[in-house]
Design an enzyme around this catalytic site. Structure first.
Site, PDB file in Angstrom:
ATOM      1  N   ASP A 156       0.946  -0.960   0.155  1.00  0.00           N
ATOM      2  CA  ASP A 156       0.096  -0.143   0.061  1.00  0.00           C
ATOM      3  C   ASP A 156       0.926   1.407   0.105  1.00  0.00           C
ATOM      4  OD1 ASP A 156      -2.125   1.802   0.914  1.00  0.00           O
ATOM      5  OD2 ASP A 156      -1.330   1.659   2.835  1.00  0.00           O
ATOM      6  N   ASP A 195      -0.092   5.096   1.156  1.00  0.00           N
ATOM      7  CA  ASP A 195      -0.371   6.042   2.118  1.00  0.00           C
ATOM      8  C   ASP A 195      -0.394   5.258   3.744  1.00  0.00           C
ATOM      9  OD1 ASP A 195      -0.947   8.737   1.254  1.00  0.00           O
ATOM     10  OD2 ASP A 195      -2.345   7.646   0.117  1.00  0.00           O
ATOM     11  N   SER A 233     -11.065  11.580   3.500  1.00  0.00           N
ATOM     12  CA  SER A 233     -12.157  11.164   2.711  1.00  0.00           C
ATOM     13  C   SER A 233     -12.401   9.566   2.394  1.00  0.00           C
ATOM     14  CB  SER A 233     -11.432  11.559   1.008  1.00  0.00           C
ATOM     15  OG  SER A 233     -10.196  10.610   1.035  1.00  0.00           O
TER      16      SER A 233
HETATM   17  O1  M1P Z   1      -4.309   5.721  -0.335  1.00  0.00           O
HETATM   18  C1  M1P Z   1      -5.237   5.654   0.729  1.00  0.00           C
HETATM   19  C2  M1P Z   1      -6.262   7.023   0.406  1.00  0.00           C
HETATM   20  O2  M1P Z   1      -5.491   8.180   0.009  1.00  0.00           O
HETATM   21  C3  M1P Z   1      -6.274   9.357  -0.151  1.00  0.00           C
HETATM   22  O3  M1P Z   1      -6.969   9.594   1.115  1.00  0.00           O
HETATM   23  P1  M1P Z   1      -6.993  10.892   1.728  1.00  0.00           P
HETATM   24  O4  M1P Z   1      -6.731  11.901   0.974  1.00  0.00           O
HETATM   25  O5  M1P Z   1      -8.454  10.949   2.668  1.00  0.00           O
HETATM   26  O6  M1P Z   1      -5.881  10.918   3.108  1.00  0.00           O
HETATM   27  C4  M1P Z   1      -7.258   9.327  -1.200  1.00  0.00           C
HETATM   28  O7  M1P Z   1      -6.425   9.424  -2.458  1.00  0.00           O
HETATM   29  C5  M1P Z   1      -7.825   8.006  -1.142  1.00  0.00           C
HETATM   30  O8  M1P Z   1      -8.647   7.657  -2.224  1.00  0.00           O
HETATM   31  C6  M1P Z   1      -7.114   6.837  -0.974  1.00  0.00           C
HETATM   32  O9  M1P Z   1      -7.795   5.501  -0.831  1.00  0.00           O
END
Ligand code: M1P
Length: 253
Positions: free
Chosen positions: A17, A19, A187
């Site tokens: 993954d 983030d 989000s």
């Molecule tokens: O990769 C995880 C999430 O990253 C972003 O989330 P947020 O902006 O809420 O931190 C988004 O791009 C989301 O689509 C994605 O699942």
């Protein structure tokens, strides 16, 4: 090397993954982590699967698309709706075509109406982002600053803004075959059932006997959960890039 009950007699792939796993949420990968991943790659091929669109993944993992594609054996954005093996691109899957514009608009309109009734400490812009394979809905708005992002995330932990909205959507669109999944800080993603991160496995399972997935949102409701529990992978929960590095260091010793 054996991990999580997967035998060690086949070709392996490490799948990550983005983030919260390779980077801090929506941040750039650190130079140390970037270099470390290339050390890992000398031993095991590496792949990434992010919920974000390709522009965000590129922003976070490299200097350009070419740069990112040269660092990872496979790159999947939007859970695999857009995917690359080296410079080869897999066919793009489109939400509008698959799901139908009418139904999609009903979801969009419901979200807009719901969000118009929310009172939050701050509201910015870009509340709905339409991507190839998903809608991304942000009650605070994707145009928020880093500070506003972190503040919303804290506020959301207390007030459950996203969880309540997801609950309302699940009730309203119970027969639509959609998933509403919280993956990041500000989000949640909306996509058809099956278009979660397991979607990218179709491109990998024939070539690898062992696929090890590393993610931070592996609990039910998180956007790594479906792939984490998929029997075709060995799932590993991490709590940030430092932990990913620490766990990998152990595995590749
Ligand atoms: O990769 C995880 C999430 O990253 C972003 O989330 P947020 O902006 O809420 O931190 C988004 O791009 C989301 O689509 C994605 O699942």
């Amino acid at each position: 090397m054996e991990m999580n009950g997967v035998t060690a007699d086949g070709k392996k792939l490490f799948l990550f993954d983005v983030d919260g796993t390779l980077t801090l949420p929506r941040q750039k990968i650190s130079p140390e982590m970037r270099a470390f991943m290339q050390e890992v790659r000398k031993k095991v091929p590496i792949a990434v699967v992010g919920g974000s669109d390709i522009a965000k993944i590129v922003e976070q993992l490299g200097d350009s698309l070419e740069d990112v594609l040269s660092q990872y054996d496979y790159v999947f954005s939007e859970n695999g709706m857009l995917g690359y093996h080296g410079s080869k691109q897999y066919p793009v899957t489109n939400l509008g075509t698959y799901f139908g514009e009418d139904k999609l608009q009903k979801v969009v309109n419901f979200c807009l109406k719901y969000m118009s009734g929310l009172e939050l400490p701050v509201k910015c812009g870009n509340f709905i982002e339409r991507r190839n394979g998903m809608l991304n809905i942000s009650p605070v708005g994707r145009s928020c600053s880093q500070k506003q992002r972190e503040e919303f995330n804290e506020y959301d932990k207390v007030h459950g803004i996203r969880a309540k909205m997801v609950e309302a959507l699940e009730k309203e669109f119970a027969d639509y075959g959609l998933r509403f999944v919280i993956g990041g800080q500000i989000s949640f993603d909306v996509f058809p059932v099956g278009w979660d991160k397991t979607y990218c496995l179709q491109y990998l399972v024939d070539d690898f006997k062992e696929i090890h997935f590393f993610g931070d949102k592996t609990s039910p409701g998180g956007n790594d959960y479906d792939i984490f529990i998929d029997e075709r992978v060995a799932g590993h929960t991490v709590c940030g890039p430092d932990d990913t590095k620490a766990q990998l260091t152990e595995y590749i010793k």
